[in-house]
Design an enzyme around this catalytic site. Structure first.
Site, PDB file in Angstrom:
ATOM      1  N   ASP A  99      -0.419  -1.587   9.364  1.00 57.51           N
ATOM      2  CA  ASP A  99      -1.253  -2.416   8.350  1.00 57.51           C
ATOM      3  C   ASP A  99      -1.190  -4.001   8.903  1.00 57.51           C
ATOM      4  OD1 ASP A  99      -2.713  -3.013   6.415  1.00 57.51           O
ATOM      5  OD2 ASP A  99      -1.077  -3.125   4.686  1.00 57.51           O
ATOM      6  N   ARG A 140       1.523   2.968  -9.058  1.00 59.47           N
ATOM      7  CA  ARG A 140       2.803   2.886  -9.951  1.00 59.47           C
ATOM      8  C   ARG A 140       2.804   4.298 -10.675  1.00 59.47           C
ATOM      9  NH1 ARG A 140       3.661  -0.158  -6.718  1.00 59.47           N
ATOM     10  NH2 ARG A 140       4.130  -2.188  -6.806  1.00 59.47           N
ATOM     11  N   GLY A 143       5.379   1.404  -2.222  1.00 61.80           N
ATOM     12  CA  GLY A 143       6.372   0.222  -1.758  1.00 61.80           C
ATOM     13  C   GLY A 143       7.632   0.517  -2.578  1.00 61.80           C
ATOM     14  N   ARG A 144       7.818  -0.687  -3.267  1.00 64.18           N
ATOM     15  CA  ARG A 144       8.865  -0.987  -4.167  1.00 64.18           C
ATOM     16  C   ARG A 144       9.362   0.151  -5.212  1.00 64.18           C
ATOM     17  NH1 ARG A 144       6.128  -6.911  -5.238  1.00 64.18           N
ATOM     18  NH2 ARG A 144       4.342  -5.255  -4.833  1.00 64.18           N
ATOM     19  N   THR A 167      -7.089  -7.553  -2.489  1.00 62.55           N
ATOM     20  CA  THR A 167      -7.330  -7.347  -3.887  1.00 62.55           C
ATOM     21  C   THR A 167      -6.436  -8.416  -4.587  1.00 62.55           C
ATOM     22  OG1 THR A 167      -5.159  -5.887  -3.237  1.00 62.55           O
ATOM     23  CG2 THR A 167      -7.256  -4.795  -4.104  1.00 62.55           C
ATOM     24  N   LYS A 224      -4.224  -5.681   9.340  1.00 63.31           N
ATOM     25  CA  LYS A 224      -5.351  -6.227   8.926  1.00 63.31           C
ATOM     26  C   LYS A 224      -5.941  -7.067  10.059  1.00 63.31           C
ATOM     27  CE  LYS A 224      -4.116  -5.907   4.171  1.00 63.31           C
ATOM     28  NZ  LYS A 224      -2.788  -5.421   4.120  1.00 63.31           N
ATOM     29  N   PHE A 254      -8.023  -9.206  12.516  1.00 65.91           N
ATOM     30  CA  PHE A 254      -9.378 -10.003  12.564  1.00 65.91           C
ATOM     31  C   PHE A 254      -9.267 -11.054  13.526  1.00 65.91           C
ATOM     32  CE2 PHE A 254     -11.945 -13.809  10.971  1.00 65.91           C
ATOM     33  CZ  PHE A 254     -13.230 -12.862  10.754  1.00 65.91           C
ATOM     34  N   ASP A 255     -10.441 -10.950  14.574  1.00 64.99           N
ATOM     35  CA  ASP A 255     -10.511 -11.876  15.401  1.00 64.99           C
ATOM     36  C   ASP A 255     -12.050 -11.523  16.321  1.00 64.99           C
ATOM     37  OD1 ASP A 255      -9.600 -13.557  17.835  1.00 64.99           O
ATOM     38  OD2 ASP A 255      -7.683 -13.133  17.342  1.00 64.99           O
ATOM     39  N   ASP A 288       8.203  -2.552   3.220  1.00 62.46           N
ATOM     40  CA  ASP A 288       8.178  -3.995   3.227  1.00 62.46           C
ATOM     41  C   ASP A 288       9.619  -4.296   3.104  1.00 62.46           C
ATOM     42  OD1 ASP A 288       5.325  -3.996   3.457  1.00 62.46           O
ATOM     43  OD2 ASP A 288       5.242  -3.620   1.382  1.00 62.46           O
ATOM     44  N   LYS A 347       4.441   3.091   6.177  1.00 60.20           N
ATOM     45  CA  LYS A 347       3.821   1.950   6.532  1.00 60.20           C
ATOM     46  C   LYS A 347       4.559   0.924   7.103  1.00 60.20           C
ATOM     47  CE  LYS A 347       1.246  -0.732   3.527  1.00 60.20           C
ATOM     48  NZ  LYS A 347       1.361  -2.121   4.142  1.00 60.20           N
TER      49      LYS A 347
HETATM   50  O1  C5P Z   1       5.703  -2.257  -3.185  1.00 58.97           O
HETATM   51  P1  C5P Z   1       4.110  -1.792  -3.373  1.00 58.97           P
HETATM   52  O2  C5P Z   1       3.902  -0.505  -3.740  1.00 58.97           O
HETATM   53  O3  C5P Z   1       3.140  -2.943  -4.166  1.00 58.97           O
HETATM   54  O4  C5P Z   1       3.385  -2.141  -2.133  1.00 58.97           O
HETATM   55  C1  C5P Z   1       2.022  -1.627  -1.627  1.00 58.97           C
HETATM   56  C2  C5P Z   1       1.850  -1.877  -0.183  1.00 58.97           C
HETATM   57  O5  C5P Z   1       0.421  -2.162   0.036  1.00 58.97           O
HETATM   58  C3  C5P Z   1       2.330  -3.210   0.299  1.00 58.97           C
HETATM   59  O6  C5P Z   1       2.520  -3.098   1.665  1.00 58.97           O
HETATM   60  C4  C5P Z   1       1.036  -4.407   0.428  1.00 58.97           C
HETATM   61  O7  C5P Z   1       0.994  -5.090   1.287  1.00 58.97           O
HETATM   62  C5  C5P Z   1      -0.161  -3.275   0.614  1.00 58.97           C
HETATM   63  N1  C5P Z   1      -1.338  -3.618   0.235  1.00 58.97           N
HETATM   64  C6  C5P Z   1      -1.703  -3.895  -1.140  1.00 58.97           C
HETATM   65  N2  C5P Z   1      -2.719  -3.959  -1.781  1.00 58.97           N
HETATM   66  C7  C5P Z   1      -4.220  -4.037  -0.862  1.00 58.97           C
HETATM   67  C8  C5P Z   1      -3.662  -3.576   0.573  1.00 58.97           C
HETATM   68  C9  C5P Z   1      -2.490  -3.681   0.801  1.00 58.97           C
HETATM   69  O8  C5P Z   1      -0.581  -3.646  -2.087  1.00 58.97           O
HETATM   70  N3  C5P Z   1      -4.999  -4.555  -0.978  1.00 58.97           N
END
Ligand code: C5P
Length: 235
Positions: free
Chosen positions: A61, A179, A208-209, A116, A63, A65-66, A12, A34
């Site tokens: 990713d 995490r 991600g982060r 979420t 998501k 919808f259409d 991201d 991703k």
């Molecule tokens: O940086 P972080 O670890 O929070 O990234 C989580 C990734 O998962 C992001 O790309 C976020 O858009 C994705 N995601 C999420 N929760 C969801 C669906 C996707 O955090 N329910």
């Protein structure tokens, strides 16, 4: 499944160049990435193709919808890039169209149940029928799987529930909101550690982060990998 297939690194970042920089820092270790909506206008699909050429696994990713016709065409073209996972909303019409559209069953269709970020109050505003959120998630996952979804995106709180649910139990479960202990949460609220998510039954975790914002992304990635390796060796 190898550990590098279990950890999906969410790219991201602001631009594809920055995303590629992270990929290169993890070279030889991370193999699953991703790419989401944020990178789309900054070369995200070209990046997906470039990484596929380097034999990386790619989760798009978007998501989707259409209407069915549009989903079918979108998924057909996206799966022709050779990507491994594509997300769509879990409505059965959408899932069925995605399955119809994909060029190869090697592209797995993953369903999103409820984002979420939504709570019961949001669902009321969206006119979603009464019921507790976890029950609705489970029901919606079941409907998506019956419509042909290969798997479900599930928060850490939902993994166990889905692993117990027939017909979801045997499907792929992919879990964001992960995490490592003591890592900064950022905006994630209901989190789980990498080892707990795997113990609960996730096939893949999305991180991600904690990796791309780390001072040393490779070190952070490897520490997650070794946490998972410990779980696997004890089970
Ligand atoms: O940086 P972080 O670890 O929070 O990234 C989580 C990734 O998962 C992001 O790309 C976020 O858009 C994705 N995601 C999420 N929760 C969801 C669906 C996707 O955090 N329910």
């Amino acid at each position: 499944m190898r550990i590098e297939e279990k950890i999906i690194v969410a790219l991201d970042l602001e631009t594809s160049d920055e995303a590629m920089d992270i990929v290169l820092k993890l070279e030889g270790h991370a193999n699953f990435f991703k790419i989401g909506l944020g990178l789309l206008a900054k070369g995200g699909l070209d990046l997906a193709m470039e990484l596929k050429e380097k034999n990386k696994s790619i989760f798009l990713d978007l998501k989707l919808f259409d209407i069915q016709n549009t989903i079918e065409k979108a998924v057909k073209n996206l799966s022709s890039l050779g990507v491994d996972f594509i997300t769509v909303h879990g409505d059965p019409q959408v899932v069925r169209a995605a399955i119809m559209g994909r060029e190869t069953p090697k592209t797995k269709i993953l369903a999103v149940t409820f984002l979420t970020s939504l709570d019961r109050k949001d669902l009321d505003q969206n006119l979603i029928k009464y019921g507790k959120l976890p029950n609705l998630v489970e029901k919606r996952a079941e409907i998506a799987v019956r419509a042909g979804a290969d798997g479900i995106i599930a928060s850490p709180q939902e993994i166990k529930l889905l692993r117990k649910n027939v017909p979801c139990s045997k499907k792929l479960i992919v879990t964001p909101g992960v995490r490592p202990k003591n890592a900064k949460l950022y905006d994630q609220k209901r989190v789980s550690t990498p080892s707990q998510a795997i113990l609960d039954g996730a096939d893949h975790i999305v991180v991600g982060r904690p990796i791309y914002k780390s001072k040393n992304p490779l070190e952070s990635y490897l520490s997650i990998a070794s946490e998972i390796a410990d779980v696997k060796s004890k089970n």
